[in-house]
Structure formats: structure tokens, C-alpha cells
Design an enzyme around this catalytic site. Sequence first.
Site, PDB file in Angstrom:
ATOM      1  N   ASN A 106     -37.391 -78.450 -14.914  1.00 12.90           N
ATOM      2  CA  ASN A 106     -38.432 -78.774 -15.539  1.00 12.90           C
ATOM      3  C   ASN A 106     -38.522 -80.401 -15.784  1.00 12.90           C
ATOM      4  O   ASN A 106     -37.463 -80.853 -15.905  1.00 12.90           O
ATOM      5  CB  ASN A 106     -38.729 -78.214 -17.202  1.00 12.90           C
ATOM      6  CG  ASN A 106     -39.762 -78.764 -17.966  1.00 12.90           C
ATOM      7  OD1 ASN A 106     -41.197 -78.690 -17.247  1.00 12.90           O
ATOM      8  ND2 ASN A 106     -39.865 -78.842 -19.109  1.00 12.90           N
ATOM      9  N   HIS A 108     -39.793 -83.020 -18.586  1.00 14.20           N
ATOM     10  CA  HIS A 108     -39.952 -83.346 -19.876  1.00 14.20           C
ATOM     11  C   HIS A 108     -40.439 -84.688 -20.334  1.00 14.20           C
ATOM     12  O   HIS A 108     -39.275 -85.413 -20.187  1.00 14.20           O
ATOM     13  CB  HIS A 108     -39.035 -82.608 -20.978  1.00 14.20           C
ATOM     14  CG  HIS A 108     -39.452 -82.496 -22.292  1.00 14.20           C
ATOM     15  ND1 HIS A 108     -40.600 -81.917 -22.871  1.00 14.20           N
ATOM     16  CD2 HIS A 108     -38.906 -83.343 -23.315  1.00 14.20           C
ATOM     17  CE1 HIS A 108     -40.638 -81.997 -24.015  1.00 14.20           C
ATOM     18  NE2 HIS A 108     -39.738 -82.921 -24.462  1.00 14.20           N
ATOM     19  N   SER A 135     -36.936 -86.622 -19.084  1.00 17.74           N
ATOM     20  CA  SER A 135     -35.741 -86.071 -18.369  1.00 17.74           C
ATOM     21  C   SER A 135     -36.190 -84.687 -17.781  1.00 17.74           C
ATOM     22  O   SER A 135     -37.232 -84.139 -17.759  1.00 17.74           O
ATOM     23  CB  SER A 135     -35.199 -85.306 -19.862  1.00 17.74           C
ATOM     24  OG  SER A 135     -34.847 -86.184 -20.753  1.00 17.74           O
ATOM     25  N   ASP A 144     -37.034 -76.670 -23.683  1.00 16.81           N
ATOM     26  CA  ASP A 144     -36.465 -78.007 -23.357  1.00 16.81           C
ATOM     27  C   ASP A 144     -34.841 -78.211 -23.550  1.00 16.81           C
ATOM     28  O   ASP A 144     -34.347 -79.099 -24.090  1.00 16.81           O
ATOM     29  CB  ASP A 144     -37.279 -79.213 -24.164  1.00 16.81           C
ATOM     30  CG  ASP A 144     -38.712 -78.993 -23.812  1.00 16.81           C
ATOM     31  OD1 ASP A 144     -39.065 -78.687 -22.684  1.00 16.81           O
ATOM     32  OD2 ASP A 144     -39.611 -79.165 -24.743  1.00 16.81           O
TER      33      ASP A 144
HETATM   34  C1  GAR Z   1     -46.147 -84.933 -17.428  1.00 10.73           C
HETATM   35  O1  GAR Z   1     -46.080 -86.099 -18.512  1.00 10.73           O
HETATM   36  C2  GAR Z   1     -44.855 -83.924 -17.946  1.00 10.73           C
HETATM   37  O2  GAR Z   1     -43.734 -84.624 -18.274  1.00 10.73           O
HETATM   38  C3  GAR Z   1     -45.429 -83.505 -19.112  1.00 10.73           C
HETATM   39  O3  GAR Z   1     -46.929 -83.061 -19.180  1.00 10.73           O
HETATM   40  C4  GAR Z   1     -47.565 -83.994 -17.998  1.00 10.73           C
HETATM   41  C5  GAR Z   1     -48.002 -83.475 -16.779  1.00 10.73           C
HETATM   42  O4  GAR Z   1     -48.530 -84.513 -16.078  1.00 10.73           O
HETATM   43  N1  GAR Z   1     -44.832 -82.000 -19.503  1.00 10.73           N
HETATM   44  C6  GAR Z   1     -44.697 -81.556 -20.512  1.00 10.73           C
HETATM   45  O5  GAR Z   1     -45.020 -82.062 -21.501  1.00 10.73           O
HETATM   46  C7  GAR Z   1     -44.048 -80.112 -20.621  1.00 10.73           C
HETATM   47  N2  GAR Z   1     -43.834 -79.664 -21.975  1.00 10.73           N
HETATM   48  P1  GAR Z   1     -48.832 -83.812 -14.257  1.00 10.73           P
HETATM   49  O6  GAR Z   1     -49.485 -82.646 -14.333  1.00 10.73           O
HETATM   50  O7  GAR Z   1     -49.860 -84.995 -14.016  1.00 10.73           O
HETATM   51  O8  GAR Z   1     -47.759 -83.845 -14.015  1.00 10.73           O
END
Ligand code: GAR
Length: 187
Positions: A106, A108, A135, A144
Site C-alpha cells: 500500500n 500511505h 510510505s 497501515d
Molecule cells: C494518495 O495520496 C494515496 O497515498 C492516498 O490516497 C491518494 C490517492 O490518490 N491513500 C490513502 O490515503 C490510503 N489510506 P490517487 O488515487 O491519485 O493515487
Amino acid sequence: KKRLGILISGRGSNMASLVEAAAAPDCPYTVALVASDKPEAAGLAWAAERGVPTFAQSPKGMPKAEYEAKIDAALRAAGVEAIALAGYMRLLSDDFVARWRGRIVNIHPSLLPKYKGLDTHARAIAAGDAEAGASVHIVTEELDGGEVLGQARVPILPGDTADSLAARVLAEEHKLYAKTLADWLRD
Ligand code: GAR
């Protein structure tokens, strides 16, 4: 090449960076499936336009186990060997994690172990932190909580909002995820 499945819930910009990185001849993975819990996710259309197989399954109106069985079946039908979560905003059950033990990563948007869960950027700003980041970690039953494989750091600047900080971190996420995933799958 390892067959990678990517789970998304929305925009899919991290997924797109992984698909683009997979075009390099020395990339150790190929994207076998992009799957989403949100049929309307923008990232699904982006992937489909580029010829990447896609799958959508809303969890609405069914038990979680049934929803996850459908996702699992689609991943296995596509021959997926490892899963990358990329803005997939749904908790995977312990059963699902156990079936794919050690084969799910994942990304995060925090410097884990700080700020697990949601609203990471607002929390980092509120705490007065000097830096933030992202991360890439192995997914375990603990939210996480699995082993961190790689991190990217950015400064928090005066006047930053959660949105301005998120944009700075996101640019680093795209580089971090492709590189960390390639290193992990090359092992
Ligand atoms: C990203 O910033 C990712 O790190 C975060 O959501 C966004 C998705 O953007 N993930 C989380 O918060 C997981 N809990 P994207 O759809 O443009 O990749």
C-alpha cells in the site's frame, strides 16, 4: 514479469504512474488488472483507454465477504501474483489479507509510523511538523502497520494547507511507488 493487480477507489494517479513505469523494458512487473470498488472511479476509465484490463465491483448491498470474493476471483482469473493498493479507501478483511499474505503493498500519505488512517496532511500541519511524506508498506491485518519498504519526504512550508501539502507529497508518491514496487518485485 510478475503479474500485478492494482486496487483503486478514485482518481488513480498512483496507479497511472505504475502503469507508465511498467512500459520500461527492465520493469519487473506488468499490470494484469486494475480493479475498483467504485465503478465510476476516474482511474478505471484511464486504464481502460490504455488497454489495461479493468474490473469494477461495488460492495453495496452484499456482505463484505461476498464483495471480497468477487475481487479475489477477478484477481486470480487475471493471474495476479501481487497486489498494489493505490488510493483504495476500503479496509481489507483479515481473511483477504491472509489469502494474499506478504503479497499486498500500500502507499500511505504519511511518514509511518506517524499518522496512520485518514487526514494525514492536516494532522501533520496541526502538529507543527517540519516535514511530511509518504510510505510504501506491506499490508497486514493492522491498519497501515506492516513493514515499511520505502519512504519519500517533503518539507512542510509556511502557509501550507492540507491541499497544498497533499499536492507536494503526491508528486513524490508517484516516483516512490514505482521505484519501491520494482525493487520489491525484483527480489
Ligand atoms: C494518495 O495520496 C494515496 O497515498 C492516498 O490516497 C491518494 C490517492 O490518490 N491513500 C490513502 O490515503 C490510503 N489510506 P490517487 O488515487 O491519485 O493515487
